[in-house]
Design a protein around this motif. Structure first.
Motif, PDB file in Angstrom:
ATOM      1  N   GLY A 188       0.858  -1.255   0.237  1.00  0.00           N
ATOM      2  CA  GLY A 188      -0.247  -0.372  -0.383  1.00  0.00           C
ATOM      3  C   GLY A 188       0.543   1.433   0.019  1.00  0.00           C
ATOM      4  N   GLY A 247      -4.032  -3.012   1.478  1.00  0.00           N
ATOM      5  CA  GLY A 247      -4.718  -1.544   1.752  1.00  0.00           C
ATOM      6  C   GLY A 247      -5.122  -1.565   2.824  1.00  0.00           C
ATOM      7  N   LYS A 272      -7.400   3.679  -1.235  1.00  0.00           N
ATOM      8  CA  LYS A 272      -5.899   2.763  -1.343  1.00  0.00           C
ATOM      9  C   LYS A 272      -5.577   3.763  -2.586  1.00  0.00           C
ATOM     10  CE  LYS A 272      -3.421   2.162   2.557  1.00  0.00           C
ATOM     11  NZ  LYS A 272      -3.253   2.865   2.553  1.00  0.00           N
TER      12      LYS A 272
END
Length: 339
Positions: free
Chosen positions: A63, A149, A328
């Motif tokens: 992420g 995420g 995200k």
């Protein structure tokens, strides 16, 4: 690299094959000095060695978070002194390859996700060494891309709302940046807890923020939340600046403002009858497992704006730096491995 632990399901031949396939080098995005996106360079570096309480993870997705490009810009000047070469990225999902002697919760082949310590090299690489207590098993109901995420943003939201602000059912909570990474998790967690949830975001994201549980959404570009709201119990601030200053005005006496970007409002608009707390999240596998349970029950959705291959990391940083990503941003590294 130390001997890989085996499980009853593994054979000696499988273990040997895995080690031979691993080698000593890996592809990674590294920085050798601070600056703009051009300092992000793809290189071949040594695979990290694990310590007794570590797990070695083959990264499948990472992420992108603001801390990544803030470190890249020089926000933490000690980073390159402690990590050479410097590898960013502290949201990760992937497959366990090797475990340390003291690790009992994980075995090779497990799918894990984690928010590893920013004091160590990160996940913009094919492999990462993680403290085992920072990790949890990926919920079976989501993909590794979605899992990457979750850790940093979800734990940041949880820490602010519950560990710092002690949010309770029926309280009113105002969440700034409700369409962002931390914001989308904060809206959902606050709603699960029974709070009345108010979010701020741009007009284009209002429907999305309502769809994940917000009771009221304010278009921050065209509406002044400080003239519309009052008697708020908790404010979760991910913006800072004037937004934070105005947030003090809407809090009730005894209310709490928690901020992921530090506290700068007290000097400009002092309110001795409210509490202000700046904080950051620390990776916690047990907390992440609790969040995973909520995901398994279908109570939390992971909102992903875009995914990028690792080699397009500069473009991913550019999107994050706009502060306009919806949910995200994810880097994909290796989606084919089964461990």
């Amino acid at each position: 690299m130390k001997e890989m632990k085996t499980t009853p399901q593994q054979t000696e031949g499988t273990e040997t094959k895995s080690k031979k396939a691993l080698g000593d080098k890996m592809k990674a995005i590294v920085i050798h000095n601070f600056g703009d996106g051009n300092v992000l360079q793809q290189e071949e570096v040594t695979i990290p060695k694990i310590e007794q309480d570590d797990i070695l993870v083959k990264v499948q997705a990472a992420g992108i978070n603001p801390i990544d490009w803030k470190v890249r810009q020089g926000y933490r000047e000690d980073f390159l002194q402690n990590n050479n070469p410097g590898i960013l990225g502290w949201d990760v999902a992937g497959t366990v390859i090797e475990v340390g002697d003291l690790v009992t919760r994980f075995k090779p082949g497990d799918k894990i996700y984690a928010n590893p310590s920013a004091a160590r090299n990160g996940a913009y690489a094919e492999y990462i060494a993680i403290r085992s207590y920072e990790a949890a098993l990926v919920p079976k109901s989501i993909s590794v891309t979605e899992a990457a995420g979750v850790p940093l943003a979800a734990q940041t939201a949880w820490t602010g709302l519950f560990d710092k602000a002690n949010l309770k059912a029926d309280q009113k909570v105002l969440i700034h940046g409700a369409s962002g990474g931390v914001g989308t998790f904060a809206v959902q967690l606050a709603k699960i807890a029974g709070a009345y949830v108010i979010g701020t975001c741009s007009k284009t994201n209002i429907d999305m923020v309502k769809s994940i549980g917000a009771d009221q959404v304010i278009d921050y570009k065209n509406e002044d939340f400080s003239t519309k709201l009052k008697n708020i119990d908790v404010v979760l601030d991910t913006i800072g600046g004037d937004t934070q200053v105005k947030s003090l005005k809407v809090l009730k006496a005894g209310g709490i403002l928690v901020s992921t970007v530090g506290i700068n409002a007290a000097e400009k608009s002092p309110r001795p009858d409210v509490k202000t707390i700046g904080y950051y999240s620390i990776g916690n596998g047990a907390k992440l497992a609790e969040i995973g349970g909520l995901i398994e029950k279908g109570l939390i959705k992971i909102i992903i704006d875009r995914t990028f291959p690792l080699e397009n990391v500069r473009e991913a940083h550019q999107l994050s730096e706009t502060h306009h990503a919806k949910g995200k941003i994810i880097l994909t590294i290796d989606q084919k491995t089964n461990g």
